[in-house]
Design a protein around this motif. Structure first.
Motif, PDB file in Angstrom:
ATOM      1  N   VAL A 150       0.837  -1.198   0.000  1.00 54.61           N
ATOM      2  CA  VAL A 150       0.000   0.000   0.000  1.00 54.61           C
ATOM      3  C   VAL A 150       0.874   1.252   0.000  1.00 54.61           C
ATOM      4  CG1 VAL A 150      -1.665   1.341   1.350  1.00 54.61           C
ATOM      5  CG2 VAL A 150      -1.990  -1.119   1.055  1.00 54.61           C
ATOM      6  N   LEU A 151       1.901   1.272   0.840  1.00 56.07           N
ATOM      7  CA  LEU A 151       2.806   2.425   0.884  1.00 56.07           C
ATOM      8  C   LEU A 151       3.525   2.616  -0.451  1.00 56.07           C
ATOM      9  CD1 LEU A 151       4.358   2.232   4.454  1.00 56.07           C
ATOM     10  CD2 LEU A 151       3.003   4.114   3.507  1.00 56.07           C
ATOM     11  N   GLY A 152       3.916   1.526  -1.081  1.00 56.26           N
ATOM     12  CA  GLY A 152       4.559   1.614  -2.386  1.00 56.26           C
ATOM     13  C   GLY A 152       3.640   2.203  -3.438  1.00 56.26           C
ATOM     14  N   TYR A 153       2.359   1.883  -3.316  1.00 55.00           N
ATOM     15  CA  TYR A 153       1.368   2.416  -4.254  1.00 55.00           C
ATOM     16  C   TYR A 153       1.072   3.889  -3.960  1.00 55.00           C
ATOM     17  CZ  TYR A 153      -3.152   3.113  -6.518  1.00 55.00           C
ATOM     18  OH  TYR A 153      -4.175   3.611  -7.281  1.00 55.00           O
ATOM     19  N   LEU A 154       0.881   4.226  -2.669  1.00 53.72           N
ATOM     20  CA  LEU A 154       0.504   5.584  -2.289  1.00 53.72           C
ATOM     21  C   LEU A 154       1.680   6.563  -2.283  1.00 53.72           C
ATOM     22  CD1 LEU A 154      -1.934   4.837   0.667  1.00 53.72           C
ATOM     23  CD2 LEU A 154      -2.520   5.507  -1.681  1.00 53.72           C
ATOM     24  N   ASP A 155       2.882   6.049  -2.050  1.00 52.30           N
ATOM     25  CA  ASP A 155       4.054   6.918  -1.917  1.00 52.30           C
ATOM     26  C   ASP A 155       5.264   6.277  -2.599  1.00 52.30           C
ATOM     27  OD1 ASP A 155       5.795   8.916  -1.124  1.00 52.30           O
ATOM     28  OD2 ASP A 155       5.955   8.211   0.931  1.00 52.30           O
ATOM     29  N   PRO A 156       5.194   6.122  -3.910  1.00 54.69           N
ATOM     30  CA  PRO A 156       6.267   5.406  -4.616  1.00 54.69           C
ATOM     31  C   PRO A 156       7.625   6.108  -4.572  1.00 54.69           C
ATOM     32  CG  PRO A 156       4.789   6.431  -6.191  1.00 54.69           C
ATOM     33  CD  PRO A 156       4.168   6.603  -4.820  1.00 54.69           C
ATOM     34  N   MET A 157       7.639   7.408  -4.312  1.00 52.79           N
ATOM     35  CA  MET A 157       8.916   8.140  -4.284  1.00 52.79           C
ATOM     36  C   MET A 157       9.390   8.410  -2.856  1.00 52.79           C
ATOM     37  SD  MET A 157       8.525  10.600  -7.638  1.00 52.79           S
ATOM     38  CE  MET A 157       7.610  11.813  -6.779  1.00 52.79           C
ATOM     39  N   ASP A 158       8.771   7.761  -1.862  1.00 55.22           N
ATOM     40  CA  ASP A 158       9.175   7.887  -0.455  1.00 55.22           C
ATOM     41  C   ASP A 158       9.129   9.342   0.019  1.00 55.22           C
ATOM     42  OD1 ASP A 158       9.933   6.580   1.936  1.00 55.22           O
ATOM     43  OD2 ASP A 158      12.010   7.179   1.622  1.00 55.22           O
ATOM     44  N   ILE A 159       8.135  10.069  -0.427  1.00 49.95           N
ATOM     45  CA  ILE A 159       7.991  11.478  -0.061  1.00 49.95           C
ATOM     46  C   ILE A 159       7.752  11.636   1.438  1.00 49.95           C
ATOM     47  CG2 ILE A 159       6.513  13.514  -0.359  1.00 49.95           C
ATOM     48  CD1 ILE A 159       6.198  12.606  -3.305  1.00 49.95           C
ATOM     49  N   ARG A 160       7.093  10.663   2.053  1.00 49.05           N
ATOM     50  CA  ARG A 160       6.771  10.777   3.479  1.00 49.05           C
ATOM     51  C   ARG A 160       8.004  10.976   4.351  1.00 49.05           C
ATOM     52  NH1 ARG A 160       6.573   5.624   1.972  1.00 49.05           N
ATOM     53  NH2 ARG A 160       7.527   4.008   3.238  1.00 49.05           N
ATOM     54  N   HIS A 161       9.157  10.516   3.889  1.00 50.24           N
ATOM     55  CA  HIS A 161      10.377  10.681   4.674  1.00 50.24           C
ATOM     56  C   HIS A 161      11.157  11.930   4.267  1.00 50.24           C
ATOM     57  CE1 HIS A 161       9.771   6.226   5.251  1.00 50.24           C
ATOM     58  NE2 HIS A 161       9.654   6.751   6.457  1.00 50.24           N
ATOM     59  N   ARG A 162      10.602  12.723   3.344  1.00 52.44           N
ATOM     60  CA  ARG A 162      11.286  13.934   2.868  1.00 52.44           C
ATOM     61  C   ARG A 162      10.532  15.216   3.198  1.00 52.44           C
ATOM     62  NH1 ARG A 162      12.198  11.373  -2.947  1.00 52.44           N
ATOM     63  NH2 ARG A 162      13.431   9.603  -2.281  1.00 52.44           N
ATOM     64  N   VAL A 163       9.304  15.094   3.633  1.00 58.11           N
ATOM     65  CA  VAL A 163       8.510  16.276   3.969  1.00 58.11           C
ATOM     66  C   VAL A 163       8.624  16.542   5.474  1.00 58.11           C
ATOM     67  CG1 VAL A 163       6.881  15.890   2.075  1.00 58.11           C
ATOM     68  CG2 VAL A 163       6.391  14.927   4.342  1.00 58.11           C
ATOM     69  N   PRO A 164       8.250  17.742   5.909  1.00 58.11           N
ATOM     70  CA  PRO A 164       8.255  17.997   7.360  1.00 58.11           C
ATOM     71  C   PRO A 164       7.421  16.949   8.096  1.00 58.11           C
ATOM     72  CG  PRO A 164       7.914  20.037   6.155  1.00 58.11           C
ATOM     73  CD  PRO A 164       7.857  18.910   5.136  1.00 58.11           C
ATOM     74  N   ARG A 165       7.905  16.543   9.236  1.00 62.28           N
ATOM     75  CA  ARG A 165       7.275  15.465   9.995  1.00 62.28           C
ATOM     76  C   ARG A 165       5.793  15.734  10.256  1.00 62.28           C
ATOM     77  NH1 ARG A 165       6.622  14.509  15.156  1.00 62.28           N
ATOM     78  NH2 ARG A 165       6.359  12.356  15.747  1.00 62.28           N
TER      79      ARG A 165
END
Length: 186
Positions: free
Chosen positions: A113-128
């Protein structure tokens, strides 16, 4: 039975110093940016003969929870508790193969699901705080859509599938710290 419970700020407990015999901090200490504040507060409210129980995810088993600010391995938890207590034991809360297989399956589903929703790993690059805001809104929806068979006892996993162990490794899901004899403050 004489049992009372209190719901209060875990970094500033609304209890007198040395006023309780037992405390249980279950899956709480990892939510503090300074976990020592919480541990010191638990030590403060315990009587000299008191005992506190701390349960927290074992760092290698934690998974994508943006609310977990500090994760512990056994030695790190032991060190933190030893700063505030004379006697400290760190055990593990482990699980049967059935639970481990269920966890691996859930993690694989979450990774998909995370790979589908966030394929570029943006969640670890945006402000917490952005990631927390998205996580807080998307997680309940995701559970409703994907985890129906995983909730409400659908897995058949019960309390009998868990056990306390002295053999703690990276494969142990939860750490179980037992701390007694709070250190006195100078």
């Amino acid at each position: 039975i004489g049992l009372r419970a209190a719901c209060t700020n875990a970094a500033a407990l609304g209890l007198r110093a040395a006023s309780i015999d037992y405390a249980c901090s279950s899956h709480l200490v990892e939510h503090f940016d300074t976990p020592a504040r919480h541990v010191a507060e638990v030590a403060r409210v315990l009587r000299s003969s008191g005992t506190a129980f701390f349960l927290t995810p074992n760092a290698p088993w934690d998974y994508e929870n943006p609310f977990h600010l500090v994760l512990f391995r056994p030695g790190e938890l032991r060190s933190l508790l030893s700063d505030h207590f004379e006697d400290v034991t760190v055990l593990g809360l482990d699980a049967t193969a059935r639970v481990r297989e269920d966890f691996v399956a859930r993690r694989a589903k979450a990774n998909k699901v995370l790979g589908y929703l966030d394929p570029m790993d943006i969640r670890h690059r945006v402000p917490r705080h952005w990631w927390i805001a998205v996580y807080s809104r998307v997680l309940p929806l995701t559970y409703r859509l994907l985890a129906r068979s995983d909730s409400g006892g659908g897995t058949g996993i019960t309390a009998d599938d868990y056990f306390v162990t002295e053999d703690v490794s990276d494969e142990t899901p939860v750490l179980f710290g037992i701390a007694s004899r709070p250190k006195t403050r100078a």
